[in-house]
Motif scaffolding. Structure first.
Motif, mmCIF file in Angstrom:
data_model
loop_
_atom_site.group_PDB
_atom_site.id
_atom_site.type_symbol
_atom_site.label_atom_id
_atom_site.label_comp_id
_atom_site.label_asym_id
_atom_site.label_seq_id
_atom_site.Cartn_x
_atom_site.Cartn_y
_atom_site.Cartn_z
ATOM 1 N N ASN A 117 93.149 1.845 -41.725
ATOM 2 C CA ASN A 117 91.739 2.062 -41.387
ATOM 3 C C ASN A 117 91.033 2.911 -42.436
ATOM 4 O O ASN A 117 89.827 2.829 -42.589
ATOM 5 C CB ASN A 117 91.598 2.739 -40.026
ATOM 6 C CG ASN A 117 91.758 1.752 -38.908
ATOM 7 O OD1 ASN A 117 92.103 0.601 -39.134
ATOM 8 N ND2 ASN A 117 91.518 2.196 -37.697
ATOM 9 N N PHE A 118 91.777 3.756 -43.151
ATOM 10 C CA PHE A 118 91.176 4.589 -44.177
ATOM 11 C C PHE A 118 91.064 3.857 -45.508
ATOM 12 O O PHE A 118 90.293 4.242 -46.363
ATOM 13 C CB PHE A 118 91.989 5.860 -44.383
ATOM 14 C CG PHE A 118 91.937 6.763 -43.197
ATOM 15 C CD1 PHE A 118 90.773 7.440 -42.890
ATOM 16 C CD2 PHE A 118 93.020 6.909 -42.379
ATOM 17 C CE1 PHE A 118 90.716 8.262 -41.789
ATOM 18 C CE2 PHE A 118 92.971 7.724 -41.280
ATOM 19 C CZ PHE A 118 91.817 8.407 -40.983
ATOM 20 N N LEU A 119 91.841 2.824 -45.685
ATOM 21 C CA LEU A 119 91.844 2.063 -46.926
ATOM 22 C C LEU A 119 91.275 0.686 -46.634
ATOM 23 O O LEU A 119 91.999 -0.252 -46.391
ATOM 24 C CB LEU A 119 93.263 1.969 -47.493
ATOM 25 C CG LEU A 119 93.946 3.307 -47.733
ATOM 26 C CD1 LEU A 119 95.413 3.097 -48.052
ATOM 27 C CD2 LEU A 119 93.256 4.065 -48.843
ATOM 28 N N GLN A 120 89.947 0.583 -46.650
ATOM 29 C CA GLN A 120 89.292 -0.646 -46.258
ATOM 30 C C GLN A 120 89.401 -1.731 -47.315
ATOM 31 O O GLN A 120 89.118 -2.887 -47.047
ATOM 32 C CB GLN A 120 87.831 -0.358 -45.931
ATOM 33 C CG GLN A 120 87.704 0.541 -44.723
ATOM 34 C CD GLN A 120 86.276 0.962 -44.463
ATOM 35 O OE1 GLN A 120 85.387 0.709 -45.258
ATOM 36 N NE2 GLN A 120 86.069 1.618 -43.347
ATOM 37 N N ASP A 121 89.815 -1.375 -48.499
ATOM 38 C CA ASP A 121 89.977 -2.353 -49.557
ATOM 39 C C ASP A 121 91.199 -3.213 -49.259
ATOM 40 O O ASP A 121 92.294 -2.698 -49.031
ATOM 41 C CB ASP A 121 90.160 -1.637 -50.900
ATOM 42 C CG ASP A 121 90.171 -2.587 -52.076
ATOM 43 O OD1 ASP A 121 89.891 -3.789 -51.888
ATOM 44 O OD2 ASP A 121 90.450 -2.125 -53.192
ATOM 45 N N LYS A 179 88.702 7.600 -60.041
ATOM 46 C CA LYS A 179 87.991 6.542 -59.324
ATOM 47 C C LYS A 179 88.680 6.255 -57.995
ATOM 48 O O LYS A 179 88.027 6.126 -56.966
ATOM 49 C CB LYS A 179 87.912 5.272 -60.157
ATOM 50 C CG LYS A 179 87.154 4.148 -59.461
ATOM 51 C CD LYS A 179 87.076 2.913 -60.301
ATOM 52 C CE LYS A 179 86.358 1.768 -59.694
ATOM 53 N NZ LYS A 179 85.968 1.784 -58.337
ATOM 54 N N VAL A 180 89.984 6.191 -58.016
ATOM 55 C CA VAL A 180 90.730 5.954 -56.779
ATOM 56 C C VAL A 180 90.505 7.115 -55.808
ATOM 57 O O VAL A 180 90.263 6.899 -54.616
ATOM 58 C CB VAL A 180 92.235 5.765 -57.079
ATOM 59 C CG1 VAL A 180 93.051 5.766 -55.808
ATOM 60 C CG2 VAL A 180 92.464 4.489 -57.861
ATOM 61 N N LYS A 181 90.554 8.342 -56.320
ATOM 62 C CA LYS A 181 90.344 9.514 -55.466
ATOM 63 C C LYS A 181 88.948 9.482 -54.845
ATOM 64 O O LYS A 181 88.790 9.716 -53.644
ATOM 65 C CB LYS A 181 90.517 10.782 -56.304
ATOM 66 C CG LYS A 181 90.330 12.061 -55.545
ATOM 67 C CD LYS A 181 90.532 13.252 -56.472
ATOM 68 C CE LYS A 181 90.230 14.555 -55.771
ATOM 69 N NZ LYS A 181 90.339 15.702 -56.678
ATOM 70 N N THR A 182 87.936 9.159 -55.632
ATOM 71 C CA THR A 182 86.562 9.090 -55.132
ATOM 72 C C THR A 182 86.409 7.984 -54.097
ATOM 73 O O THR A 182 85.765 8.189 -53.053
ATOM 74 C CB THR A 182 85.590 8.849 -56.304
ATOM 75 O OG1 THR A 182 85.768 9.884 -57.270
ATOM 76 C CG2 THR A 182 84.157 8.836 -55.844
ATOM 77 N N GLY A 218 85.464 8.620 -50.191
ATOM 78 C CA GLY A 218 84.269 7.992 -49.628
ATOM 79 C C GLY A 218 84.586 7.197 -48.378
ATOM 80 O O GLY A 218 83.863 7.274 -47.376
ATOM 81 N N THR A 219 85.672 6.448 -48.418
ATOM 82 C CA THR A 219 86.093 5.673 -47.249
ATOM 83 C C THR A 219 86.476 6.596 -46.101
ATOM 84 O O THR A 219 86.122 6.350 -44.945
ATOM 85 C CB THR A 219 87.273 4.760 -47.612
ATOM 86 O OG1 THR A 219 86.898 3.923 -48.696
ATOM 87 C CG2 THR A 219 87.698 3.908 -46.442
ATOM 88 N N MET A 220 87.181 7.677 -46.423
ATOM 89 C CA MET A 220 87.583 8.615 -45.379
ATOM 90 C C MET A 220 86.364 9.278 -44.748
ATOM 91 O O MET A 220 86.309 9.459 -43.530
ATOM 92 C CB MET A 220 88.549 9.656 -45.942
ATOM 93 C CG MET A 220 89.928 9.088 -46.209
ATOM 94 S SD MET A 220 91.074 10.300 -46.858
ATOM 95 C CE MET A 220 91.358 11.292 -45.415
ATOM 96 N N HIS A 221 85.376 9.643 -45.556
ATOM 97 C CA HIS A 221 84.158 10.245 -44.998
ATOM 98 C C HIS A 221 83.472 9.272 -44.041
ATOM 99 O O HIS A 221 82.984 9.688 -42.984
ATOM 100 C CB HIS A 221 83.190 10.658 -46.117
ATOM 101 C CG HIS A 221 83.504 11.979 -46.736
ATOM 102 N ND1 HIS A 221 83.382 13.170 -46.057
ATOM 103 C CD2 HIS A 221 83.926 12.307 -47.980
ATOM 104 C CE1 HIS A 221 83.726 14.171 -46.848
ATOM 105 N NE2 HIS A 221 84.065 13.667 -48.025
ATOM 106 N N SER A 222 83.440 7.983 -44.406
ATOM 107 C CA SER A 222 82.787 7.007 -43.519
ATOM 108 C C SER A 222 83.565 6.840 -42.215
ATOM 109 O O SER A 222 82.969 6.676 -41.150
ATOM 110 C CB SER A 222 82.608 5.661 -44.220
ATOM 111 O OG SER A 222 83.842 5.034 -44.449
ATOM 112 N N VAL A 223 84.893 6.884 -42.265
ATOM 113 C CA VAL A 223 85.696 6.789 -41.042
ATOM 114 C C VAL A 223 85.502 8.040 -40.194
ATOM 115 O O VAL A 223 85.363 7.953 -38.973
ATOM 116 C CB VAL A 223 87.192 6.563 -41.377
ATOM 117 C CG1 VAL A 223 88.057 6.688 -40.143
ATOM 118 C CG2 VAL A 223 87.383 5.199 -42.016
#
Length: 168
Positions: A21-25, A88-91, A95-100
């Protein structure tokens, strides 16, 4: 080496299922798949090397050397690419974690995963507990607290209030 890489690839894929769920890619598990493929290739190359050595074949040993050099070049390239794109991966992950975390309401499936993540990693928020102050859940509760999954393990009376950050 092939068995070790197989274990690592399998472990990463198994762990990915807990945090998907945290890694939407959809390409997030791709490195683990690549690691498993490399493990298979290393096993085959090891067999070629063993057979070439057993038969004392100069052509087989030359082929084995060429393959090992190609693998070495690929490993160096992967290291350089990982080093270059680490920010880039860290960002992207943050970003995905903030949205979750923004979707957290204490009831939906994403909330369950956030609670699971915080309990397993013994953390609170993306960077720290202050990340919760900008979420809708924090503003809607109005009690100036974070989820109980932020509480330190073993504390029985933790309420998640921000006036007691030593408990988080």
């Amino acid at each position: 080496a092939g068995a070790g890489l197989s274990y690592v690839g399998g472990y990463v894929i198994h762990t990915y299922k807990s945090y998907d769920n945290f890694l939407q890619d959809k390409y997030a598990p791709l490195p683990a798949v690549i690691i498993l493929c490399v493990a298979v290739v290393l096993f085959i190359i090891g067999l070629v090397g063993c057979c070439a050595t057993f038969r004392e074949s100069r052509v087989g040993l030359g082929l084995f050397l060429a393959i090992i050099l190609v693998i070495f070049i690929a490993e160096v390239s992967a290291f350089v690419l990982g080093f270059v794109y680490r920010e880039k991966v860290k960002t992207d992950v943050q970003g995905t974690m903030h949205s979750v975390f923004e979707k957290y309401d204490g009831k939906n499936p994403e909330s369950t995963f956030v609670d699971y993540l915080q309990e397993q990693l013994q953390c609170c928020g993306v960077k720290n507990y202050s990340d919760w102050t900008s979420t809708q859940w924090f503003n809607s509760t109005g009690n100036n607290s974070v989820p109980l999954s932020c509480c330190r393990q073993g504390l029985k009376n933790c309420t998640g209030h921000l006036d007691q950050p030593q408990e988080l």
